[in-house]
Motif scaffolding. Structure first.
Motif, mmCIF file in Angstrom:
data_model
loop_
_atom_site.group_PDB
_atom_site.id
_atom_site.type_symbol
_atom_site.label_atom_id
_atom_site.label_comp_id
_atom_site.label_asym_id
_atom_site.label_seq_id
_atom_site.Cartn_x
_atom_site.Cartn_y
_atom_site.Cartn_z
ATOM 1 N N SER A 29 0.994 -1.269 -0.046
ATOM 2 C CA SER A 29 -0.035 -0.005 -0.021
ATOM 3 C C SER A 29 0.904 1.276 -0.174
ATOM 4 C CB SER A 29 -0.916 0.102 1.105
ATOM 5 O OG SER A 29 -0.357 0.009 2.403
ATOM 6 N N PRO B 84 -8.400 1.736 2.074
ATOM 7 C CA PRO B 84 -9.228 2.370 3.046
ATOM 8 C C PRO B 84 -8.764 3.806 3.550
ATOM 9 C CG PRO B 84 -8.784 -0.118 3.398
ATOM 10 C CD PRO B 84 -7.727 0.510 2.165
ATOM 11 N N ASP B 85 -9.493 4.520 4.043
ATOM 12 C CA ASP B 85 -9.160 5.880 4.472
ATOM 13 C C ASP B 85 -8.036 5.955 5.600
ATOM 14 O OD1 ASP B 85 -11.101 6.756 2.614
ATOM 15 O OD2 ASP B 85 -12.592 7.197 4.293
ATOM 16 N N TYR B 86 -7.937 5.091 6.386
ATOM 17 C CA TYR B 86 -7.137 5.083 7.387
ATOM 18 C C TYR B 86 -5.523 4.916 6.911
ATOM 19 C CZ TYR B 86 -7.528 0.040 7.179
ATOM 20 O OH TYR B 86 -7.453 -1.420 6.828
ATOM 21 N N TYR B 87 -5.546 4.588 5.483
ATOM 22 C CA TYR B 87 -3.990 4.530 4.838
ATOM 23 C C TYR B 87 -3.625 5.910 4.215
ATOM 24 C CZ TYR B 87 -3.494 -0.585 4.798
ATOM 25 O OH TYR B 87 -3.325 -1.907 4.984
ATOM 26 N N HIS C 160 -5.587 8.920 4.883
ATOM 27 C CA HIS C 160 -6.209 10.234 5.323
ATOM 28 C C HIS C 160 -5.342 11.601 5.619
ATOM 29 C CE1 HIS C 160 -4.622 10.044 9.644
ATOM 30 N NE2 HIS C 160 -4.818 8.912 9.650
ATOM 31 N N GLU D 197 -6.417 14.741 3.960
ATOM 32 C CA GLU D 197 -6.807 16.202 4.898
ATOM 33 C C GLU D 197 -5.551 17.222 4.152
ATOM 34 O OE1 GLU D 197 -6.018 14.943 8.760
ATOM 35 O OE2 GLU D 197 -7.882 13.837 8.715
ATOM 36 N N ASP E 248 -20.355 1.045 4.624
ATOM 37 C CA ASP E 248 -19.475 0.697 5.703
ATOM 38 C C ASP E 248 -20.412 -0.169 6.343
ATOM 39 O OD1 ASP E 248 -18.007 0.500 7.670
ATOM 40 O OD2 ASP E 248 -17.817 2.285 8.341
ATOM 41 N N GLY F 21 -11.665 1.712 19.849
ATOM 42 C CA GLY F 21 -10.738 2.386 18.884
ATOM 43 C C GLY F 21 -11.660 2.618 17.624
ATOM 44 N N LEU F 22 -12.621 1.354 17.306
ATOM 45 C CA LEU F 22 -13.400 1.688 16.216
ATOM 46 C C LEU F 22 -14.636 1.901 16.526
ATOM 47 C CD1 LEU F 22 -11.800 -1.703 14.686
ATOM 48 C CD2 LEU F 22 -11.290 0.658 14.077
#
Length: 72
Positions: A2, A19-22, A24, A28, A43, A70-71
């Protein structure tokens, strides 16, 4: 893998779907722009499946608590 995909997208050498967490931080900062949002799957969350009828180890209990905080 990734990280390589992100580097290629930042170099404007392709489109990535991660995924967004990779990404973000790059979203931003405006370095990457979402273009596939209309085709995004809904989702449905993340599921942790474990046997309820057995004693859970403290590690599993801690992991489940951590994931929930966390999630959730």
């Amino acid at each position: 893998m990734s990280i390589t995909m992100i580097r290629l997208a930042l170099a404007i050498l392709g489109i990535i779907h991660l995924p967004d967490y990779y990404v973000h931080v790059h979203l931003e900062a405006g370095r990457l722009v979402p273009i596939l949002d209309p085709f995004r799957a809904p989702d449905n969350g993340i599921w942790a499946i474990y046997p309820h009828n057995r004693h859970l180890s403290p590690r599993v209990r801690l992991l489940l608590r951590h994931l929930g905080q966390g999630l959730g």
